[in-house]
Write an enzyme that holds these catalytic residues in place. Sequence first.
Site, PDB file in Angstrom:
ATOM      1  N   GLY A 131     -37.771 -23.511 -33.440  1.00 12.27           N
ATOM      2  CA  GLY A 131     -37.745 -24.977 -33.440  1.00 12.27           C
ATOM      3  C   GLY A 131     -36.656 -25.634 -34.257  1.00 12.27           C
TER       4      GLY A 131
ATOM      5  CG  ASP B 294     -49.379 -30.050 -37.184  1.00 13.86           C
ATOM      6  OD1 ASP B 294     -50.194 -30.814 -37.729  1.00 13.86           O
ATOM      7  OD2 ASP B 294     -49.527 -29.641 -36.024  1.00 13.86           O
TER       8      ASP B 294
ATOM      9  CE  LYS C 136     -47.306 -33.196 -35.205  1.00 13.95           C
ATOM     10  NZ  LYS C 136     -48.145 -32.362 -34.347  1.00 13.95           N
TER      11      LYS C 136
ATOM     12  CG  PHE D  43     -47.871 -31.357 -29.277  1.00 15.82           C
ATOM     13  CD1 PHE D  43     -48.130 -30.399 -30.254  1.00 15.82           C
ATOM     14  CD2 PHE D  43     -47.018 -31.032 -28.242  1.00 15.82           C
ATOM     15  CE1 PHE D  43     -47.549 -29.136 -30.200  1.00 15.82           C
ATOM     16  CE2 PHE D  43     -46.426 -29.769 -28.177  1.00 15.82           C
ATOM     17  CZ  PHE D  43     -46.696 -28.820 -29.151  1.00 15.82           C
ATOM     18  CB  VAL D  44     -43.203 -34.870 -31.031  1.00 16.07           C
ATOM     19  CG1 VAL D  44     -43.904 -36.189 -31.299  1.00 16.07           C
ATOM     20  CG2 VAL D  44     -43.085 -34.059 -32.320  1.00 16.07           C
TER      21      VAL D  44
ATOM     22  CG  ASP E   6     -42.059 -24.794 -28.290  1.00 16.45           C
ATOM     23  OD1 ASP E   6     -42.151 -24.971 -29.518  1.00 16.45           O
ATOM     24  OD2 ASP E   6     -42.831 -24.027 -27.652  1.00 16.45           O
TER      25      ASP E   6
ATOM     26  NE  ARG F 165     -38.015 -23.430 -28.304  1.00 13.81           N
ATOM     27  CZ  ARG F 165     -38.970 -23.429 -29.221  1.00 13.81           C
ATOM     28  NH1 ARG F 165     -39.000 -24.377 -30.138  1.00 13.81           N
ATOM     29  NH2 ARG F 165     -39.911 -22.505 -29.219  1.00 13.81           N
TER      30      ARG F 165
HETATM   31  P1  IMP Z   1     -47.765 -25.940 -39.346  1.00 16.82           P
HETATM   32  O1  IMP Z   1     -47.816 -24.519 -39.834  1.00 16.82           O
HETATM   33  O2  IMP Z   1     -49.074 -26.379 -38.769  1.00 16.82           O
HETATM   34  O3  IMP Z   1     -47.207 -26.921 -40.352  1.00 16.82           O
HETATM   35  O4  IMP Z   1     -46.849 -25.961 -38.073  1.00 16.82           O
HETATM   36  C1  IMP Z   1     -45.493 -25.881 -38.122  1.00 16.82           C
HETATM   37  C2  IMP Z   1     -44.951 -25.314 -36.825  1.00 16.82           C
HETATM   38  O5  IMP Z   1     -45.803 -25.614 -35.713  1.00 16.82           O
HETATM   39  C3  IMP Z   1     -43.637 -25.966 -36.510  1.00 16.82           C
HETATM   40  O6  IMP Z   1     -42.580 -25.169 -36.978  1.00 16.82           O
HETATM   41  C4  IMP Z   1     -43.646 -26.062 -35.005  1.00 16.82           C
HETATM   42  O7  IMP Z   1     -43.098 -24.899 -34.450  1.00 16.82           O
HETATM   43  C5  IMP Z   1     -45.086 -26.119 -34.611  1.00 16.82           C
HETATM   44  N1  IMP Z   1     -45.530 -27.512 -34.357  1.00 16.82           N
HETATM   45  C6  IMP Z   1     -46.331 -28.278 -35.115  1.00 16.82           C
HETATM   46  N2  IMP Z   1     -46.511 -29.501 -34.584  1.00 16.82           N
HETATM   47  C7  IMP Z   1     -45.779 -29.521 -33.447  1.00 16.82           C
HETATM   48  C8  IMP Z   1     -45.518 -30.531 -32.453  1.00 16.82           C
HETATM   49  O8  IMP Z   1     -45.979 -31.686 -32.502  1.00 16.82           O
HETATM   50  N3  IMP Z   1     -44.708 -30.154 -31.432  1.00 16.82           N
HETATM   51  C9  IMP Z   1     -44.160 -28.916 -31.314  1.00 16.82           C
HETATM   52  N4  IMP Z   1     -44.356 -27.958 -32.233  1.00 16.82           N
HETATM   53  C10 IMP Z   1     -45.151 -28.256 -33.289  1.00 16.82           C
HETATM   54 MG    MG Z   2     -41.631 -23.673 -35.133  1.00 17.10          MG
END
Ligand code: IMP
Ligand code: MG
Length: 190
Positions: free
Chosen positions: A55, A114, A142, A163-164, A170, A176
């Site tokens: 990402g 997230d 977020k 969700f973006v 992606d 992407r």
């Molecule tokens: P976390 O571990 O929940 O903070 O998630 C981080 C990873 O989840 C990011 O590097 C993204 O790859 C994926 N992710 C989280 N939210 C989104 C979203 O809204 N769109 C796409 N990928 C997301």
């Molecule tokens: Mg990622």
Amino acid sequence: MPKRIERVLLDRETIARRVEELAHEIAEDVTRHVGDIHVHSDNSKSITLVPLLTGSVIFLADLIRHLPLMMRIRMLAVSSYPGKSTESQGVTIESALPDDLSDQHVIIIDDILDSGRTLAAVRQTLVARGAASVKACVLLRKMLPTALSVPVDYVGFDIEDAFVVGYGLDYDGYYRNLPDVVTLTQEAMV
Ligand code: IMP
Ligand code: MG
């Protein structure tokens, strides 16, 4: 043709302006903490960027071209949202880690914060490898209590809890390449 893009949250010009600003913030901060390591200065110090695949690749490419610092890049493959899931499924680090990071000032680069689990897991691992310092930079965060409670040093934008996709992010591996950060329609998320 089904309509796939629901709404543009951040357009490409807005992203470009903020990425450039972020790069200046980082360069100033690094200069304050590590010393002058601009590519034209005369010394042997550098920083190590650790971008998380996949990402962060677009963000990384734009960010580093505004960062005239001595740096190395060590990509890490991390997965938490396999396939069509839109909720974190736990974090797996899938690539070999740098063996020795002693004396290295590391900056983790990720697309979005997230649940914060990815960043926390990677940070802990890099600290355990002996990095002199570990900072983190995310393009998006977020506005969720979980995400806001994770320590992060540089944030591009705080966004609503949606969700973006686009600009590297992606859904099931797709989208992407969209230049803007957008939300998808229900029809696109099947
Ligand atoms: P976390 O571990 O929940 O903070 O998630 C981080 C990873 O989840 C990011 O590097 C993204 O790859 C994926 N992710 C989280 N939210 C989104 C979203 O809204 N769109 C796409 N990928 C997301
Ligand atoms: Mg990622």
